[in-house]
Enzyme design. Structure first.
Site, short mmCIF file in Angstrom:
data_model
loop_
_atom_site.label_atom_id
_atom_site.label_comp_id
_atom_site.label_asym_id
_atom_site.label_seq_id
_atom_site.Cartn_x
_atom_site.Cartn_y
_atom_site.Cartn_z
N TYR A 239 0.81 -1.22 0.00
CA TYR A 239 0.00 0.00 0.00
C TYR A 239 0.85 1.27 0.00
O TYR A 239 0.51 2.25 -0.62
CB TYR A 239 -0.87 0.04 1.26
CG TYR A 239 -2.08 -0.85 1.19
CD1 TYR A 239 -3.09 -0.60 0.27
CD2 TYR A 239 -2.23 -1.93 2.05
CE1 TYR A 239 -4.22 -1.40 0.20
CE2 TYR A 239 -3.35 -2.74 2.00
CZ TYR A 239 -4.34 -2.49 1.07
OH TYR A 239 -5.44 -3.27 1.00
N SER A 269 -1.07 -6.18 -7.25
CA SER A 269 -1.24 -5.07 -6.29
C SER A 269 -1.99 -5.56 -5.06
O SER A 269 -2.83 -6.46 -5.14
CB SER A 269 -2.00 -3.91 -6.92
OG SER A 269 -3.37 -4.21 -7.04
N ASP A 270 -1.67 -4.96 -3.93
CA ASP A 270 -2.54 -5.17 -2.78
C ASP A 270 -3.91 -4.57 -3.15
O ASP A 270 -4.03 -3.82 -4.12
CB ASP A 270 -1.94 -4.50 -1.52
CG ASP A 270 -2.45 -5.16 -0.24
OD1 ASP A 270 -3.52 -5.83 -0.28
OD2 ASP A 270 -1.81 -5.01 0.81
N TRP A 271 -4.93 -4.89 -2.38
CA TRP A 271 -6.29 -4.51 -2.73
C TRP A 271 -6.46 -2.98 -2.70
O TRP A 271 -6.32 -2.35 -1.66
CB TRP A 271 -7.27 -5.21 -1.79
CG TRP A 271 -7.73 -6.56 -2.33
CD1 TRP A 271 -9.02 -6.98 -2.46
CD2 TRP A 271 -6.91 -7.63 -2.84
NE1 TRP A 271 -9.05 -8.24 -3.03
CE2 TRP A 271 -7.78 -8.67 -3.26
CE3 TRP A 271 -5.54 -7.82 -3.00
CZ2 TRP A 271 -7.33 -9.86 -3.84
CZ3 TRP A 271 -5.09 -9.01 -3.57
CH2 TRP A 271 -5.97 -10.00 -3.98
N ALA A 273 -4.39 -0.90 -3.99
CA ALA A 273 -3.09 -0.24 -3.85
C ALA A 273 -2.60 0.31 -5.19
O ALA A 273 -1.50 0.82 -5.28
CB ALA A 273 -2.06 -1.19 -3.25
#
Ligand SMILES: *[C@@H]1O[C@H](CO)[C@@H](O)[C@H](O)[C@H]1NC(C)=O
Ligand SMILES: *[C@@H]1O[C@H](CO)[C@@H](O)[C@H](O)[C@H]1NC(C)=O
Ligand SMILES: *[C@@H]1O[C@H](CO)[C@@H](O)[C@H](O)[C@H]1NC(C)=O
Ligand SMILES: *[C@@H]1O[C@H](CO)[C@@H](O)[C@H](O)[C@H]1NC(C)=O
Ligand SMILES: *[C@@H]1O[C@H](CO)[C@@H](O)[C@H](O)[C@H]1NC(C)=O
Ligand SMILES: *[C@@H]1O[C@H](CO)[C@@H](O)[C@H](O)[C@H]1NC(C)=O
Ligand SMILES: *[C@@H]1O[C@H](CO)[C@@H](O)[C@H](O)[C@H]1NC(C)=O
Ligand SMILES: *[C@@H]1O[C@H](CO)[C@@H](O)[C@H](O)[C@H]1NC(C)=O
Ligand SMILES: *[C@@H]1O[C@H](CO)[C@@H](O)[C@H](O)[C@H]1NC(C)=O
Length: 785
Positions: A239, A269-271, A273
Site C-alpha cells: 500500500y 497489487s494489494d487490494w 493499492a
C-alpha cells in the site's frame, strides 16, 4: 562489541565434497523456462480484451467466490484464477483450519516444521480450489513493534525471515498452489498505509517509507530474494509509497525484483493499492487487484483504462503481453491447467454470511450450503507448531513442567472460548481487541474463521481432570487486577494467568503492553499466589514489567498458536513436549528502548505529501539496534529456555569452500530466480559442538552470528547479524557437531556504488551460541583472496 580482540587467522581451505548450487526441489514437471514458453503460446492466442482480463481482477465474469478473481477464457479451457487470504489459513469459509501465525512459525526456529505447516496450508487452499495463496508475508518485518500486521510475518531478522519464507513458498507450491509473497516493500506501519480523502476532497497520499539502497537490500528486500529463489509465483506490492512513489508504481523497487532478482512471475497489487494506469503498468505492475468489482466500491485503473492506454500507445503491446505471460507462467509451472479442484462455492469475498455470520448487512448471494471440510489431520501439525513456537522465558527452580500440582488457578480473559463467536472480524474493536476470548490469531484479512478451537480452558480442565485435580477459574481481568479472589480457596498450588495483546490489519497497536489491566492482574495474582505462571498470547513484542516479580515463577510467550492453542500449551506446561521456541525478536524493558516510533500524525493534515518516514536507523532494528546503542534488553533475540540445559564447547571451526574468495560474485555462472546464481553458493561451512548437559532430552537451537569488519565496510554495518541456526534434539549427556552452511550473500554487504554484493576485506568474526547475547564460541577469519 564482543570478541573484537580475537586473533584473526587465514583459515584452512576445506576440500570438502559439498554440492554447490544444488538444483532447487521442483515438484512440477516444468521449469520456469518451459512454463514461460507455454504461457507465451497461450497469450499469443488471445485478443487484447482477453489479455486485459488476465491482468485485471474481475474484468471478465463470472466472478469466482474468492477475494480476488481472474476471469475464465473458456474457448482455451482456462477456468480463471481464484485468489484467497491469508497467510495463517483459508479465510472466509468453513471447514478450514486456523494455523499458527507467521510469528509463531518463526519462533519455532525449525525449518522442517516451517515446511510442514506450509504444505498443510497449501493442501487446504488446493482442496478449496484456490489457485493462489495470498501469503506468506515478510512485510511488515517489524521495524515498529506496534505494527498491526507484524504477527502475519516472520519477524524483524531478515535471515530468519528468509529461511522461513523459503520453506513456506516451497511447502505451499509443493502441492501445486501459487504462493504470493507480500507486502513488497517497506509496509512497516498501518497508520496512513494507504491514501485517504480529507476535507474538500483532498487526497492525502499514503506514507512514504524512505529507505536507502543498502538497507533495502540487506534488510527489507532480503527475504523477498529468498522467496523469489524458492520460486514464488507472485509478489504483492504494498500500500505504502517508497521514496515518494507508490510501491505498485515504483520502477525502482520493481526493477530490483524483476532485473536484479530475475523474478519471472507476476507482481500483483494489494487490494486498491493501484493508483494509476500508465505509470503502474510501465513500472512493472502485472495484475491489479481486486480490479473492477462492484460489491465494495473502489476505482479500477486497469481494465478498460488499460485497454485505452494500450490503444493510445501509452503502454506498449509488448508490455501487455509480458504482463499476461507472467500471470500465466506459474499456472503452467505448477500444473494448474491439469486437474485443479473447482472452487468451493461456500467461500470467498462474496460469500459473506460465512464471514460475518447471519444477520450481517452484507448480501448473501449464495444459498447456504455446507462448505467442503478440508482440515484432514492438520490439527496435529498445528498443535506441534503451536508448542514449538512457545518460548519459555523464565522458569525458577524447575517450576515447569508441572508435576504433582493438583489445585490449579486459571486466571485471565485469555483463557475461555471467544464470547464474540468463532471469528475475530469485528474491525470496530480495532486495537482494543475483544475482551472475553483466547487469542490464537490476529484480526483483519489475515484472520481465519474457527471451525474448531481448543481453548486453554478446555484443554487444561480436561488435563487436570484426568490427573484427578481441580481447576479454580477467574477470567474477569478487572476482578483479578483488583485482587478480588474471594472465590479462590484454598490458594492454588500453581496460578496460571493467561494474558493477551490483540493486533489487526488496518491499525497499529496502541501500546506494547498486554491488554485489559494485564500488569495489575499479574501483580495481584502474584501477591496472592507465590507460584504464578504467566502465559502470553500476542503478536510479537509485548512488555513484561512484572518479569522480575519474585512470585512470577515462570513465563511462556505462546504467540498466536492457532486452533490447537489449548493442547499446545498443555503439552508444554506438563512437559509432554520440551519447550523449544526461541524469540524471533527482542523484548525490551520499556517501549522507548525498542526503536523508531510509528508516525502517527503529520503537521499539515491536508498536505498530500505530508506523510513521510525516513528509515534513518538503516539496518539497525531490533537486536542490531540494542547492540549498536548498548541497550540491555529484558529478553534478547534468539533467547529461550528448555527443561534441560546445553553447553557449547569453544569448538567453532570455519572452513572456506574452494579456496580464498573473490570479493564479487561470478556473473558468468548465470542468473536465475533469486539473482546471480553464485550468490547462493555455499562458500563457508562452520561447525560447532553442542552438548545436552542436563538430565532430560531437549531441543537446542545453536545460532551463528557474524560480524563484518566496521573498518572495511561502509557506515551502518550492524555489530552482528544472524547467519545460521539449527534445531537439534539431544538426549541427556549427548553431544552433536552442528553444521552451518553460509552462502556468498550471507558474507557480503550490498555495495551501493558497485551495485553488487561484496565480501569485505579484513577479519570476519564468526560467533556461535544460544542467543544473540549468549555467544559461547568464536573465530575470526579473512575470506578474501
Ligand atoms: C523444457 O525445456 C527444455 C529446454 O528447452 C527442453 O529440453 C525440455 O524438453 C522442456 N521440457 C518440457 C517438459 O517441455
Ligand atoms: C476477444 O475474444 C472474445 C472471446 O473470448 C470475444 O468475445 C471478444 O469479442 C473478442 N474481442 C475483440 C475485441 O475481438
Ligand atoms: C530452501 O529450502 C530448501 C528445502 O529445505 C533447502 O534445501 C534450501 O537450502 C533452502 N534455501 C535457502 C536459501 O535457505
Ligand atoms: C531511495 O532513496 C535513497 C536515498 O536517496 C536511495 O539510496 C535508494 O536507492 C532509493 N530507493 C529506491 C528503491 O530507489
Ligand atoms: C468496470 O465495469 C463496468 C461494468 O462492467 C464497466 O462499464 C467499466 O468500464 C469498468 N471499468 C473499468 C476501469 O474497467
Ligand atoms: C531456588 O532454589 C535455590 C536453591 O535451592 C534457593 O536458594 C532459592 O531461594 C530458590 N528460589 C526461589 C525463588 O524459590
Ligand atoms: C510436589 O512435590 C515436591 C517434591 O516432592 C514437593 O516439594 C511439593 O510440595 C509437592 N507439591 C504439591 C502441590 O504437592
Ligand atoms: C482496568 O482498566 C480500565 C480501563 O483502562 C480502567 O478503567 C480500570 O480502572 C482498570 N482497573 C483496575 C483495577 O485498575
Ligand atoms: C510473594 O508471595 C508471598 C507469599 O504469598 C507474599 O508474602 C509476598 O508479598 C509476595 N510478593 C509479591 C511481590 O507479591
Amino acid at each position: 562489541m564482543h570478541f573484537l580482540g580475537a586473533r584473526c587467522f587465514v583459515p584452512i581451505i576445506a576440500l570438502l565434497q559439498f554440492t554447490l548450487g544444488a538444483a532447487l526441489p521442483r515438484r512440477s514437471p516444468y521449469s520456469w523456462f518451459n512454463a514461460s514458453e507455454k504461457a507465451v503460446y497461450f497469450v499469443s492466442q488471445l485478443n487484447n480484451t482477453e489479455k486485459i482480463g488476465l491482468v485485471t481482477g474481475s474484468y471478465s465474469s463470472p466472478n469466482l467466490p474468492c477475494v480476488g478473481t481472474i476471469g475464465a477464457i473458456k474457448r482455451l479451457g482456462f477456468k480463471g484464477l481464484c485468489l484467497s487470504d491469508g497467510p495463517s489459513g483459508y479465510a472466509r469459509s468453513d471447514g478450514t483450519s486456523v494455523f499458527p501465525s507467521g510469528i509463531t512459525t518463526a519462533a519455532t526456529w525449525d525449518k522442517s516444521l516451517m515446511y510442514d505447516r506450509a504444505v498443510a496450508l497449501g493442501v487446504e487452499f488446493r482442496a478449496k480450489g484456490a489457485h493462489v495463496h495470498l501469503g506468506p508475508s515478510t512485510g511488515p518485518m517489524g521495524r515498529n513493534a506496534r505494527g498491526g500486521r507484524n504477527w502475519e510475518g516472520f519477524g524483524p531478522d531478515p535471515y530468519l525471515a528468509g529461511v522461513a519464507i523459503n520453506a513456506s513458498v516451497l511447502g505451499i507450491q509443493s502441492v501445486g498452489v501459487q504462493a504470493c509473497s507480500k507486502h513488497y516493500v517497506g509496509n512497516e506501519q498501518e497508520t496512513q498505509r494507504t491514501s485517504t480523502v480529507v476535507s474538500n476532497g483532498i487526497v492525502v497520499e499514503a506514507i512514504s517509507s524512505n529507505i536507502d539502497d543498502r538497507t533495502l537490500h540487506e534488510l527489507y528486500v532480503w527475504p523477498f530474494a529468498n522467496a523469489v529463489q524458492a520460486g514464488t509465483s507472485a509478489v504483492m506490492c504494498a500500500y505504502n509509497r517508497v521514496n515518494g512513489s507508490y510501491s505498485c508504481a515504483s520502477s525502482d523497487i520493481l526493477n530490483i525484483l524483476k532485473d536484479e532478482l530475475a523474478f519471472a512471475g507476476y507482481v500483483m497489487s494489494d487490494w486498491y493499492a493501484t493508483h494509476s494506469t500508465v505509470d503502474s503498468a510501465n513500472a512493472g505492475l502485472d495484475m491489479e487487484m481486486p480490479g473492477n468489482v462492484s460489491i465494495v466500491a473502489g476505482p479500477s485503473y486497469f481494465g478498460t483504462l488499460l485497454l485505452e492506454a494500450i490503444n493510445d500507445a501509452f503502454v506498449s503491446e509488448d508490455r501487455l503481453d509480458d504482463m499476461a505471460k507472467r500471470v500465466m507462467t506459474p499456472y503452467f509451472l505448477l500444473g494448474q491447467d491439469e486437474d485443479y479442484p473447482s472452487v468451493d462455492p461456500a467461500s470467498g469475498g462474496l460469500f459473506l454470511t460465512y464471514q460475518y455470520g447471519h444477520g450481517s448487512s452484507m448480501p448473501s448471494i449464495y444459498a447456504e450450503v455446507n462448505a467442503r471440510d478440508v482440515r484432514a489431520d492438520h490439527a496435529k501439525i498445528i498443535r506441534e507448531v503451536g508448542a514449538a513456537g512457545t518460548v519459555l522465558l523464565k522458569n525458577v527452580n524447575g517450576t515447569l513442567p508441572l508435576t504433582n500440582e493438583t489445585n490449579i488457578g486459571l486466571f485471565g480473559n485469555d483463557v475461555p472460548y471467544p464470547a464474540i463467536g468463532s471469528a475475530f472480524l469485528d474491525i470496530g474493536q480495532q486495537t482494543e481487541g475483544f475482551e472475553m476470548v483466547t487469542l490464537d490469531i490476529g484480526g483483519g484479512s489475515g484472520t481465519a474463521r474457527h471451525t474448531s478451537l481448543v481453548t486453554p480452558f478446555k484443554a487444561i480442565q480436561d488435563h487436570v481432570d484426568s490427573l484427578g485435580g481441580r481447576v479454580q477459574p477467574l477470567f474477569d481481568n478487572e476482578k483479578v487486577a483488583e485482587g478480588l479472589f474471594r472465590t479462590i480457596y484454598p490458594t492454588p498450588d500453581a496460578c496460571l494467568i493467561f494474558l493477551k495483546a490483540f493486533a489487526t490489519e488496518g491499525h497499529d497497536r496502541l501500546s506494547l503492553d498486554l491488554q485489559w489491566n494485564a500488569t495489575m492482574a499479574v501483580e495481584s495474582t502474584a501477591a496472592m499466589c507465590s507460584n504464578t505462571i504467566v502465559i502470553t498470547h500476542g503478536p510479537g513484542v509485548t512488555l513484561m514489567p512484572w518479569a522480575d516479580n519474585e512470585n512470577v515463577t515462570a513465563i511462556l510467550a505462546a504467540h498466536y498458536p492457532g486452533e490447537e492453542s489449548g493442547n499446545s500449551i498443555v503439552d508444554i506446561l506438563w512437559g509432554d513436549v520440551e519447550p523449544s521456541g526461541r524469540l524471533p525478536y527482542t523484548i525490551p524493558k520499556t517501549a522507548s528502548d525498542y526503536g523508531p516510533p510509528i508516525v502517527e500524525s503529520v503537521e499539515m493534515e491536508t498536505d498530500p505529501n505530508a506523510w513521510q518516514v525516513d528509515f534513518v536507523e538503516g539496518q539497525l532494528i531490533d537486536y542490531r539496534h540494542f547492540d549498536a546503542n548498548g541497550i540491555e534488553p529484558l529478553y534478547d533475540f534468539g533467547f529461550g529456555l528448555s527443561y534441560t540445559t546445553f553447553r557449547m564447547e569453544d569448538s567453532l571451526n570455519v572452513n572456506v569452500v574452494g579456496g580464498p574468495l573473490p570479493a564479487l560474485a561470478d556473473e558468468s555462472k548465470g542468473i536465475a530466480p533469486g539473482g546471480l546464481k553464485d550468490l547462493w553458493n555455499t562458500v563457508a561451512v562452520v561447525t560447532v559442538e553442542v552438548t545436552n548437559s542436563g538430565h532430560r532430552s531437549g531441543y537446542a537451537v545453536p545460532q551463528l552470528y557474524i560480524s563484518l569488519p566496521q573498518s572495511t565496510t561502509p557506515k551502518g554495518t550492524p555489530l552482528k547479524v544472524l547467519r545460521g541456526f539449527e534445531k537439534i534434539r539431544l538426549k541427556a549427556g549427548e553431544t552433536k557437531r552442528v553444521k552451518f552452511e553460509l552462502m556468498r550473500r550471507d558474507l557480503s554487504y550490498w555495495g551501493v556504488d558497485e551495485k553488487q554484493w561484496v565480501i569485505p576485506a579484513g577479519c570476519i568474526q564468526f560467533m556461535a551460541g544460544f542467543s544473540s547475547r549468549d555467544l559461547r564460541s568464536k573465530a575470526a577469519v579473512v575470506l578474501l583472496e
